[in-house]
Write a protein that holds these residues in place. Structure first.
Motif, PDB file in Angstrom:
ATOM      1  N   ARG A  17       0.811  -1.211   0.000  1.00 43.84           N
ATOM      2  CA  ARG A  17       0.000   0.000   0.000  1.00 43.84           C
ATOM      3  C   ARG A  17       0.846   1.264   0.000  1.00 43.84           C
ATOM      4  N   GLN A  18       0.288   2.289  -0.594  1.00 42.17           N
ATOM      5  CA  GLN A  18       0.914   3.609  -0.573  1.00 42.17           C
ATOM      6  C   GLN A  18       1.073   4.059   0.874  1.00 42.17           C
ATOM      7  N   PRO A  19       2.267   4.540   1.280  1.00 38.20           N
ATOM      8  CA  PRO A  19       2.422   4.996   2.667  1.00 38.20           C
ATOM      9  C   PRO A  19       1.567   6.234   2.928  1.00 38.20           C
ATOM     10  N   PRO A  20       0.946   6.322   4.096  1.00 43.06           N
ATOM     11  CA  PRO A  20       0.154   7.515   4.429  1.00 43.06           C
ATOM     12  C   PRO A  20       1.031   8.762   4.317  1.00 43.06           C
ATOM     13  N   LEU A  21       0.422   9.851   3.965  1.00 45.77           N
ATOM     14  CA  LEU A  21       1.167  11.094   3.778  1.00 45.77           C
ATOM     15  C   LEU A  21       2.003  11.434   5.003  1.00 45.77           C
ATOM     16  N   ALA A  22       1.447  11.212   6.178  1.00 46.88           N
ATOM     17  CA  ALA A  22       2.149  11.557   7.415  1.00 46.88           C
ATOM     18  C   ALA A  22       3.391  10.707   7.653  1.00 46.88           C
ATOM     19  N   LEU A  23       3.445   9.514   7.032  1.00 42.13           N
ATOM     20  CA  LEU A  23       4.575   8.606   7.242  1.00 42.13           C
ATOM     21  C   LEU A  23       5.501   8.513   6.042  1.00 42.13           C
ATOM     22  N   ALA A  24       5.130   9.140   4.939  1.00 45.01           N
ATOM     23  CA  ALA A  24       5.939   9.059   3.721  1.00 45.01           C
ATOM     24  C   ALA A  24       7.225   9.869   3.858  1.00 45.01           C
ATOM     25  N   LEU A  25       8.258   9.437   3.161  1.00 44.48           N
ATOM     26  CA  LEU A  25       9.522  10.164   3.170  1.00 44.48           C
ATOM     27  C   LEU A  25       9.375  11.471   2.395  1.00 44.48           C
TER      28      LEU A  25
END
Length: 217
Positions: free
Chosen positions: A201-209
């Motif tokens: 899954r696409q990483p949540p915006l808050a956890l994305a690099l």
């Protein structure tokens, strides 16, 4: 004036594509535009190609169209797909043996996350076309690759020390042959990957690099 990152040494590319491709994840694509503007982005997805397998442009024979792929490592090989979109590769390995890495996706700080999420989008955003073909991957060409920024390399090392792989290795996409080879790599924590494997899954915006964090300064 911001100091421009030094390029990767030419010897970096004098190795098999399947070795170079994963090591390019997290490195920088740097482009000096004619007006002096400098674009920098994190490479977040690559694919390897080798003459020994049928998906490689040089698999069957050498031709004027693919001659660059048989040249010295550390040069750009740029071609048109479907006669419309440019794809940018870096020649690797050794002379007279077709070998290269396709740059599939880049994350740029302060820009839409998918502005360069795919080979054609990447080439378009950085203004790269056939005029770059056979030019050295070096500042004098106006386009070069620079090492992984230290903060990102530190994060890579931390992940691996905990038994976690920050990269996903999987089959290549958009090809009709040799699909079983797991010669595509992408940065799991990036939202700028062209296509993720099923179930990842696409990483949540808050956890994305955030590329801006690693390219600050």
């Amino acid at each position: 004036m911001t100091r421009l990152p030094a390029p990767l040494p030419q010897g970096f590319f004098a190795r098999p594509a399947e070795t170079v491709a994963p090591e390019l994840i997290g490195s920088l694509l740097v482009r000096r535009l004619p007006d002096g503007t400098v674009l920098r982005g994190l490479i977040v997805e690559t694919e390897a190609y080798c003459q020994s397998e049928p998906a490689c442009h040089g698999h069957r024979r050498r031709s004027p169209a693919n001659a660059t792929l048989f040249g010295e490592p550390g040069r750009f090989y740029v071609y048109l797909t479907y006669g419309l979109h440019h794809c940018v590769n870096v020649v690797t390995g050794r002379r007279d043996w077709a070998n290269g890495v396709l740059l599939r996706a880049v994350a740029l700080p302060g820009e839409p996350e998918r502005v360069a999420a795919g080979p054609a989008l990447l080439a378009r955003r950085f203004g790269l076309d056939r005029s770059l073909d056979d030019r050295s991957v070096a500042p004098e060409s106006g386009v070069w690759l620079a090492p992984v920024p230290p903060p990102l390399q530190g994060w890579f090392d931390q992940c691996r020390s905990h038994g976690e792989d920050p990269l996903c290795q999987c089959p290549r996409i958009g090809i009709s042959s040799a699909q079983e080879l797991p010669w595509r790599w992408y940065l799991r924590g990036s939202r700028s990957v062209s296509r993720r494997v099923r179930g990842d899954r696409q990483p949540p915006l808050a956890l994305a690099l955030d590329p801006a964090f690693f390219l600050a300064g």
